[in-house]
Motif scaffolding. Structure first.
Motif, short mmCIF file in Angstrom:
data_model
loop_
_atom_site.label_atom_id
_atom_site.label_comp_id
_atom_site.label_asym_id
_atom_site.label_seq_id
_atom_site.Cartn_x
_atom_site.Cartn_y
_atom_site.Cartn_z
N VAL A 33 26.22 51.99 49.69
CA VAL A 33 27.61 51.62 49.39
C VAL A 33 28.34 51.41 50.71
N GLY A 34 29.04 50.28 50.84
CA GLY A 34 29.68 49.95 52.11
C GLY A 34 30.62 51.02 52.62
N MET A 35 31.49 51.54 51.76
CA MET A 35 32.43 52.56 52.19
C MET A 35 31.72 53.84 52.61
N ALA A 36 30.59 54.15 51.96
CA ALA A 36 29.82 55.33 52.34
C ALA A 36 29.27 55.19 53.76
N LEU A 37 28.87 53.98 54.14
CA LEU A 37 28.41 53.74 55.51
C LEU A 37 29.53 54.02 56.50
N GLN A 38 30.72 53.53 56.18
CA GLN A 38 31.85 53.74 57.08
C GLN A 38 32.18 55.21 57.25
N ARG A 39 31.93 56.01 56.24
CA ARG A 39 32.32 57.43 56.28
C ARG A 39 31.19 58.34 56.75
N ASN A 40 30.01 57.78 57.01
CA ASN A 40 28.86 58.60 57.39
C ASN A 40 28.15 57.96 58.59
N ILE A 41 28.84 57.92 59.71
CA ILE A 41 28.32 57.25 60.90
C ILE A 41 27.03 57.91 61.39
N GLU A 42 26.95 59.25 61.28
CA GLU A 42 25.74 59.94 61.71
C GLU A 42 24.54 59.51 60.87
N VAL A 43 24.77 59.34 59.58
CA VAL A 43 23.71 58.87 58.69
C VAL A 43 23.31 57.44 59.06
N GLU A 51 14.59 52.76 61.48
CA GLU A 51 14.27 51.36 61.17
C GLU A 51 14.05 51.16 59.67
N TRP A 52 14.86 51.86 58.87
CA TRP A 52 14.81 51.64 57.44
C TRP A 52 15.56 50.36 57.08
N GLU A 53 15.15 49.75 55.97
CA GLU A 53 15.94 48.65 55.44
C GLU A 53 17.17 49.23 54.75
N VAL A 54 18.35 48.67 55.05
CA VAL A 54 19.58 49.08 54.38
C VAL A 54 20.09 47.88 53.58
N ALA A 55 19.95 47.94 52.28
CA ALA A 55 20.41 46.88 51.39
C ALA A 55 21.80 47.22 50.87
N SER A 56 22.50 46.23 50.36
CA SER A 56 23.86 46.45 49.86
C SER A 56 23.83 47.06 48.46
N HIS A 57 24.73 48.01 48.25
CA HIS A 57 24.93 48.60 46.92
C HIS A 57 26.40 48.49 46.53
N GLY A 58 27.02 47.38 46.98
CA GLY A 58 28.43 47.16 46.72
C GLY A 58 29.30 47.81 47.79
N TYR A 59 30.57 47.45 47.78
CA TYR A 59 31.50 48.02 48.75
C TYR A 59 31.95 49.42 48.33
N ARG A 60 32.20 49.59 47.05
CA ARG A 60 32.56 50.90 46.52
C ARG A 60 31.70 51.18 45.31
#
Length: 293
Positions: A33-43, A51-60
């Protein structure tokens, strides 16, 4: 407080899964989830380093079946920019999770996605030709069966971690048998960080060792790798020439040698074959009437 269950995924579950998969050197696709990425910079940093693939799961974490077209477009564009800014590359896959009638068309028209996983209808990837003047769009089906959501869903069938491990192992065993008989398949395993309790992750560790015991009969890979293989080897007839990635013409393709296994971990936000290529089952195009997550 149900909110705290999602916090568990960020505080504990992700890191438990991360330790397992990095230690075992297992490639992973993350539906983020896009917002989750923004809130979890360490992750974000941990996934990037792995080097994992990060696919989109929507913004929210929304039910997009009730979202209007312009808002969904804006959310997809915003999420792509988040990926570029935080991960250094755009997502090539998307699993909206709860799409609407416009979702796939929007994805295809955006032009940068190799695949979507908003389907559960096959054991193999398949081509959709409905949009962009018939340009092939790849669908890599997901699963709600080989999925830890069954621990918590109503009528779910996993009461203990051993049930999950047994189901995954039996599924893979049967798919490998089908592959040996000349009909290899893909297996997805869906995991949620918020559900990554110790015993459940121990079950995943048991399954990983079982999958690795098959050696070259099972290809453990990301969905992006599956997509690249499909574009290189299984484009629909008449839309271009497949890319020859083999060192010599006598080498078997990846698809001929392996069954596919993909491990998918979503990030939650609180807001065989001896047959020739021509004998292998062709990817199918479906019409309107005829996969942390």
């Amino acid at each position: 407080n149900m909110e705290s269950m999602y916090d568990y995924g960020s505080r504990c579950g992700f890191w438990r899964l991360h330790r397992l998969f990095t230690t075992k050197k297992i490639p992973v696709t993350v539906f983020a989830v896009g917002m989750a990425l923004q809130r979890n910079i360490e992750v974000v940093g941990a996934m990037k380093e792995a080097e994992w693939e990060v696919a989109s799961h929507g913004y929210r974490w929304l039910d997009y079946s009730n979202v209007d077209e312009e808002t969904e477009k804006e959310h997809i564009e915003r999420t792509i920019e988040i990926h570029k800014n935080l991960l250094g590359k755009r997502p090539v896959g998307i699993y909206q999770g709860k799409p609407n009638d416009n979702t796939r068309r929007i994805i295809v028209e955006e032009g940068g996605f190799l695949y979507d996983s908003d389907s559960y209808c096959d054991d193999l990837p398949y081509w959709n030709m409905e949009y962009a003047s018939g340009r092939p769009h790849l669908v890599i089906p997901y699963t709600l069966t080989e999925n830890d959501m069954r621990f918590v869903s109503s009528g779910g069938s996993y009461s203990e971690a051993a049930d999950f491990a047994r189901h995954l192992k039996e599924t893979l065993r049967f798919l490998v048998e089908e592959g040996r008989a000349g009909s290899p398949k893909m297996m997805s395993v869906g995991l949620h960080c918020r559900l990554a309790r110790p015993a459940r992750v121990a079950a995943i560790a048991e399954f990983v060792e079982y999958a690795k015991s098959f050696g070259r009969e099972v290809w453990i890979c990301t969905r992006e790798e599956i997509a690249n293989h499909w574009y290189e080897n299984h484009l629909p007839r008449g839309v271009g020439s497949p890319i020859d990635t083999t060192a010599n013409s006598g080498a078997k393709s990846t698809f001929e040698r392996f069954s596919f296994l993909n491990l998918t971990t979503p990030r939650n936000s609180s807001d065989s074959a001896s047959k020739s290529q021509s004998e292998i089952r062709e990817p199918i195009s479906y019409s309107n009437d005829g996969d942390i997550i």
